[in-house]
Design a protein around this motif. Structure first.
Motif, PDB file in Angstrom:
ATOM      1  N   ARG A  58       0.843  -1.198   0.000  1.00 26.10           N
ATOM      2  CA  ARG A  58       0.000   0.000   0.000  1.00 26.10           C
ATOM      3  C   ARG A  58       0.877   1.247   0.000  1.00 26.10           C
ATOM      4  NH1 ARG A  58      -1.359   3.114   4.522  1.00 26.10           N
ATOM      5  NH2 ARG A  58      -3.238   4.407   4.335  1.00 26.10           N
ATOM      6  N   GLY A  59       2.038   1.186   0.673  1.00 20.64           N
ATOM      7  CA  GLY A  59       2.895   2.361   0.799  1.00 20.64           C
ATOM      8  C   GLY A  59       4.371   2.021   0.718  1.00 20.64           C
ATOM      9  N   GLN A  60       4.761   1.255  -0.306  1.00 20.45           N
ATOM     10  CA  GLN A  60       6.182   0.995  -0.538  1.00 20.45           C
ATOM     11  C   GLN A  60       6.876   2.296  -0.913  1.00 20.45           C
ATOM     12  OE1 GLN A  60       9.120  -0.474  -0.221  1.00 20.45           O
ATOM     13  NE2 GLN A  60       8.802  -2.347  -1.443  1.00 20.45           N
ATOM     14  N   VAL A  61       8.096   2.483  -0.444  1.00 22.57           N
ATOM     15  CA  VAL A  61       8.869   3.691  -0.772  1.00 22.57           C
ATOM     16  C   VAL A  61      10.106   3.287  -1.558  1.00 22.57           C
ATOM     17  CG1 VAL A  61      10.134   5.675   0.145  1.00 22.57           C
ATOM     18  CG2 VAL A  61       8.036   4.900   1.274  1.00 22.57           C
ATOM     19  N   ILE A  62      10.357   3.986  -2.648  1.00 20.90           N
ATOM     20  CA  ILE A  62      11.537   3.729  -3.472  1.00 20.90           C
ATOM     21  C   ILE A  62      12.272   5.044  -3.727  1.00 20.90           C
ATOM     22  CG2 ILE A  62      10.402   1.786  -4.639  1.00 20.90           C
ATOM     23  CD1 ILE A  62      10.158   3.651  -7.136  1.00 20.90           C
ATOM     24  N   ASN A  63      13.521   4.934  -4.149  1.00 13.20           N
ATOM     25  CA  ASN A  63      14.228   6.117  -4.640  1.00 13.20           C
ATOM     26  C   ASN A  63      15.195   5.698  -5.738  1.00 13.20           C
ATOM     27  OD1 ASN A  63      16.151   5.192  -2.305  1.00 13.20           O
ATOM     28  ND2 ASN A  63      17.376   6.673  -3.462  1.00 13.20           N
ATOM     29  N   PHE A  64      15.523   6.617  -6.581  1.00 12.09           N
ATOM     30  CA  PHE A  64      16.487   6.382  -7.665  1.00 12.09           C
ATOM     31  C   PHE A  64      17.075   7.715  -8.089  1.00 12.09           C
ATOM     32  CE2 PHE A  64      12.273   6.860  -9.480  1.00 12.09           C
ATOM     33  CZ  PHE A  64      12.451   7.803 -10.484  1.00 12.09           C
ATOM     34  N   GLN A  65      18.286   7.675  -8.617  1.00 15.55           N
ATOM     35  CA  GLN A  65      18.937   8.886  -9.106  1.00 15.55           C
ATOM     36  C   GLN A  65      18.860   8.943 -10.623  1.00 15.55           C
ATOM     37  OE1 GLN A  65      22.831   9.590  -7.449  1.00 15.55           O
ATOM     38  NE2 GLN A  65      22.136   9.229  -5.345  1.00 15.55           N
ATOM     39  N   CYS A  66      18.623  10.124 -11.132  1.00 18.91           N
ATOM     40  CA  CYS A  66      18.519  10.302 -12.575  1.00 18.91           C
ATOM     41  C   CYS A  66      18.871  11.741 -12.935  1.00 18.91           C
ATOM     42  CB  CYS A  66      17.113   9.958 -13.070  1.00 18.91           C
ATOM     43  SG  CYS A  66      15.854  11.116 -12.502  1.00 18.91           S
ATOM     44  N   ALA A  67      19.060  11.971 -14.230  1.00 17.60           N
ATOM     45  CA  ALA A  67      19.399  13.307 -14.717  1.00 17.60           C
ATOM     46  C   ALA A  67      18.199  14.019 -15.321  1.00 17.60           C
ATOM     47  CB  ALA A  67      20.520  13.216 -15.766  1.00 17.60           C
ATOM     48  N   SER A  68      17.079  13.340 -15.425  1.00 13.27           N
ATOM     49  CA  SER A  68      15.891  13.915 -16.051  1.00 13.27           C
ATOM     50  C   SER A  68      15.454  15.203 -15.352  1.00 13.27           C
ATOM     51  CB  SER A  68      14.747  12.903 -16.019  1.00 13.27           C
ATOM     52  OG  SER A  68      13.543  13.499 -16.447  1.00 13.27           O
ATOM     53  N   ALA A 105      14.864   4.383   6.502  1.00 13.26           N
ATOM     54  CA  ALA A 105      13.537   4.057   7.040  1.00 13.26           C
ATOM     55  C   ALA A 105      13.615   3.901   8.553  1.00 13.26           C
ATOM     56  CB  ALA A 105      13.010   2.776   6.402  1.00 13.26           C
ATOM     57  N   ARG A 106      12.690   4.532   9.274  1.00 10.43           N
ATOM     58  CA  ARG A 106      12.697   4.470  10.732  1.00 10.43           C
ATOM     59  C   ARG A 106      11.755   3.390  11.266  1.00 10.43           C
ATOM     60  NH1 ARG A 106      16.841   5.837  10.311  1.00 10.43           N
ATOM     61  NH2 ARG A 106      17.777   7.889  10.569  1.00 10.43           N
ATOM     62  N   GLN A 107      10.640   3.198  10.603  1.00 12.45           N
ATOM     63  CA  GLN A 107       9.754   2.108  11.002  1.00 12.45           C
ATOM     64  C   GLN A 107       8.854   1.711   9.844  1.00 12.45           C
ATOM     65  OE1 GLN A 107       7.531   3.588  14.405  1.00 12.45           O
ATOM     66  NE2 GLN A 107       5.834   4.200  13.107  1.00 12.45           N
ATOM     67  N   LYS A 108       8.394   0.473   9.900  1.00 10.64           N
ATOM     68  CA  LYS A 108       7.496  -0.047   8.877  1.00 10.64           C
ATOM     69  C   LYS A 108       6.296  -0.693   9.554  1.00 10.64           C
ATOM     70  CE  LYS A 108      11.396  -1.272   5.882  1.00 10.64           C
ATOM     71  NZ  LYS A 108      12.127  -2.403   5.257  1.00 10.64           N
ATOM     72  N   THR A 109       5.178  -0.631   8.866  1.00 12.16           N
ATOM     73  CA  THR A 109       3.978  -1.312   9.333  1.00 12.16           C
ATOM     74  C   THR A 109       3.509  -2.282   8.256  1.00 12.16           C
ATOM     75  OG1 THR A 109       3.267   0.546  10.712  1.00 12.16           O
ATOM     76  CG2 THR A 109       1.570  -1.044  10.069  1.00 12.16           C
ATOM     77  N   TYR A 110       3.243  -3.510   8.676  1.00 16.92           N
ATOM     78  CA  TYR A 110       2.668  -4.507   7.782  1.00 16.92           C
ATOM     79  C   TYR A 110       1.257  -4.851   8.258  1.00 16.92           C
ATOM     80  CZ  TYR A 110       7.058  -5.644   5.388  1.00 16.92           C
ATOM     81  OH  TYR A 110       8.196  -5.589   4.617  1.00 16.92           O
ATOM     82  N   ARG A 111       0.426  -5.220   7.308  1.00 11.05           N
ATOM     83  CA  ARG A 111      -0.900  -5.727   7.636  1.00 11.05           C
ATOM     84  C   ARG A 111      -1.024  -7.150   7.097  1.00 11.05           C
ATOM     85  NH1 ARG A 111      -6.320  -4.175   4.416  1.00 11.05           N
ATOM     86  NH2 ARG A 111      -5.197  -5.516   2.970  1.00 11.05           N
ATOM     87  N   TYR A 112      -1.555  -8.027   7.928  1.00  8.84           N
ATOM     88  CA  TYR A 112      -1.917  -9.360   7.449  1.00  8.84           C
ATOM     89  C   TYR A 112      -3.407  -9.519   7.672  1.00  8.84           C
ATOM     90  CZ  TYR A 112      -1.456 -14.100   5.884  1.00  8.84           C
ATOM     91  OH  TYR A 112      -1.567 -15.228   5.110  1.00  8.84           O
ATOM     92  N   THR A 113      -4.124  -9.884   6.628  1.00 12.93           N
ATOM     93  CA  THR A 113      -5.585  -9.931   6.720  1.00 12.93           C
ATOM     94  C   THR A 113      -6.115 -11.315   6.357  1.00 12.93           C
ATOM     95  OG1 THR A 113      -7.644  -8.886   5.963  1.00 12.93           O
ATOM     96  CG2 THR A 113      -5.852  -9.018   4.374  1.00 12.93           C
ATOM     97  N   ILE A 114      -7.137 -11.710   7.107  1.00 11.99           N
ATOM     98  CA  ILE A 114      -7.709 -13.053   6.984  1.00 11.99           C
ATOM     99  C   ILE A 114      -9.216 -12.964   6.773  1.00 11.99           C
ATOM    100  CG2 ILE A 114      -8.192 -15.184   8.271  1.00 11.99           C
ATOM    101  CD1 ILE A 114      -5.493 -14.874   9.607  1.00 11.99           C
ATOM    102  N   HIS A 235      -0.347 -14.052   0.087  1.00 12.87           N
ATOM    103  CA  HIS A 235      -1.303 -13.095  -0.459  1.00 12.87           C
ATOM    104  C   HIS A 235      -2.074 -12.316   0.605  1.00 12.87           C
ATOM    105  CE1 HIS A 235      -3.830 -16.740  -0.002  1.00 12.87           C
ATOM    106  NE2 HIS A 235      -4.828 -15.884   0.197  1.00 12.87           N
ATOM    107  N   GLY A 236      -1.982 -12.737   1.882  1.00 12.12           N
ATOM    108  CA  GLY A 236      -2.644 -11.985   2.941  1.00 12.12           C
ATOM    109  C   GLY A 236      -1.821 -10.830   3.472  1.00 12.12           C
ATOM    110  N   LEU A 237      -0.574 -10.697   2.996  1.00 11.86           N
ATOM    111  CA  LEU A 237       0.352  -9.709   3.555  1.00 11.86           C
ATOM    112  C   LEU A 237       0.466  -8.468   2.674  1.00 11.86           C
ATOM    113  CD1 LEU A 237       2.432  -9.109   5.806  1.00 11.86           C
ATOM    114  CD2 LEU A 237       4.162 -10.206   4.353  1.00 11.86           C
ATOM    115  N   THR A 238       0.466  -7.301   3.320  1.00 14.07           N
ATOM    116  CA  THR A 238       0.635  -6.027   2.627  1.00 14.07           C
ATOM    117  C   THR A 238       1.608  -5.148   3.400  1.00 14.07           C
ATOM    118  OG1 THR A 238      -1.632  -6.056   1.739  1.00 14.07           O
ATOM    119  CG2 THR A 238      -0.520  -3.919   1.814  1.00 14.07           C
ATOM    120  N   LEU A 239       2.603  -4.598   2.697  1.00 17.47           N
ATOM    121  CA  LEU A 239       3.458  -3.570   3.286  1.00 17.47           C
ATOM    122  C   LEU A 239       2.608  -2.312   3.363  1.00 17.47           C
ATOM    123  CD1 LEU A 239       6.080  -2.301   4.269  1.00 17.47           C
ATOM    124  CD2 LEU A 239       6.819  -2.094   1.884  1.00 17.47           C
ATOM    125  N   TRP A 240       2.247  -1.912   4.570  1.00 17.54           N
ATOM    126  CA  TRP A 240       1.235  -0.899   4.760  1.00 17.54           C
ATOM    127  C   TRP A 240       1.792   0.527   4.722  1.00 17.54           C
ATOM    128  CZ3 TRP A 240      -3.668  -1.776   4.123  1.00 17.54           C
ATOM    129  CH2 TRP A 240      -4.613  -0.881   4.604  1.00 17.54           C
TER     130      TRP A 240
END
Length: 246
Positions: A58-68, A105-114, A235-240
């Protein structure tokens, strides 16, 4: 050179996880290709964490360097036009060159739903693990409280974990239930390979009565994966959510 940070969501059902690997078809592959089509640059994407095959974000964070020189407020719209429907850029900003989506990253929250209904909800079957067994929720919540604090989580880590240290700090863990749905939200400074899924699998054993709530602490302190329960379905797991200082 610019350092671009993005928050992205994706449905992991059809992908072999986030990180690029030899068998292909990963979320990182698709993002890298879309950025190349947009900018003509082959960038190296850094993610806050890897998600396994079938796991969502739901809220993955990425970064990349570019010249654009594409204006930062146009990145999300431009990339989403080049991405499949199961991956979306939610927002983008420009960060200092030394920003690293994983290390900072300082903290992460995951959700597992059933899905606890007798019959599976076909509209949620790709996102919720169908488990139509009577569960002892008070005992599950009591067991979960043993995880709060700083511990060695070897018992809840895959034997394939390559981390030097299995010590992690869990700041919050709660089990929420409504009619036909059970959700585990767990927040920490980091998570080991399969850690949340093993915790969930062990919690389900408590819920069924195969383990007592007090066994959770015993298993944690033993630092022995063989004592914990099975690894719950991916499939029940989401990076929240991923949280940073800024």
């Amino acid at each position: 050179m610019r350092n671009i940070r993005m928050v992205i969501s994706y449905v992991g059902t059809t992908y072999h996880g986030f990180q690029t690997q030899p068998i292909g078809n990963t979320v990182q592959d698709v993002l890298t290709k879309a950025i190349y089509v947009l900018t003509g640059e082959k960038v190296h994407i850094i993610a806050s964490g890897r998600t396994d095959a079938g796991v969502h974000a739901r809220g993955q964070v990425i970064n990349f360097q570019c010249a654009s020189r594409i204006p930062i407020d146009r990145w999300a719209l431009a990339l989403n036009a080049r991405l499949p429907d199961d991956i979306a850029v939610l927002k983008a900003d420009e960060v200092p060159l030394d920003f690293h989506a994983s290390y900072n990253a300082r903290q992460k929250t995951y959700r597992y739903t059933i899905d606890t209904n007798k019959f599976a909800d076909v509209f949620e079957r790709n996102y919720r693990f169908h488990y139509p067994m009577p569960l002892r929720l008070p005992e599950m919540r009591e067991a979960l409280s043993a995880l709060i604090g700083t511990h060695d989580f070897t018992s809840f880590a895959s034997l394939r974990s390559t981390k030097v240290s299995h010590v992690r700090t869990i700041s919050d863990a709660k089990l929420m239930d409504s009619e036909g749905k059970l959700e585990l939200f767990i927040t920490g400074d980091g998570f080991l390979y399969n850690m949340v899924r093993i915790i969930m699998g062990t919690l389900l054993w408590v819920g069924e009565g195969k383990l007592d709530a007090s066994d959770f602490k015993r298993i944690l302190e033993a630092k022995d994966r063989s004592l914990a329960g099975p690894t719950a379905m991916s499939h029940g797991l989401t990076l929240w959510e991923v949280v940073y200082d800024n």
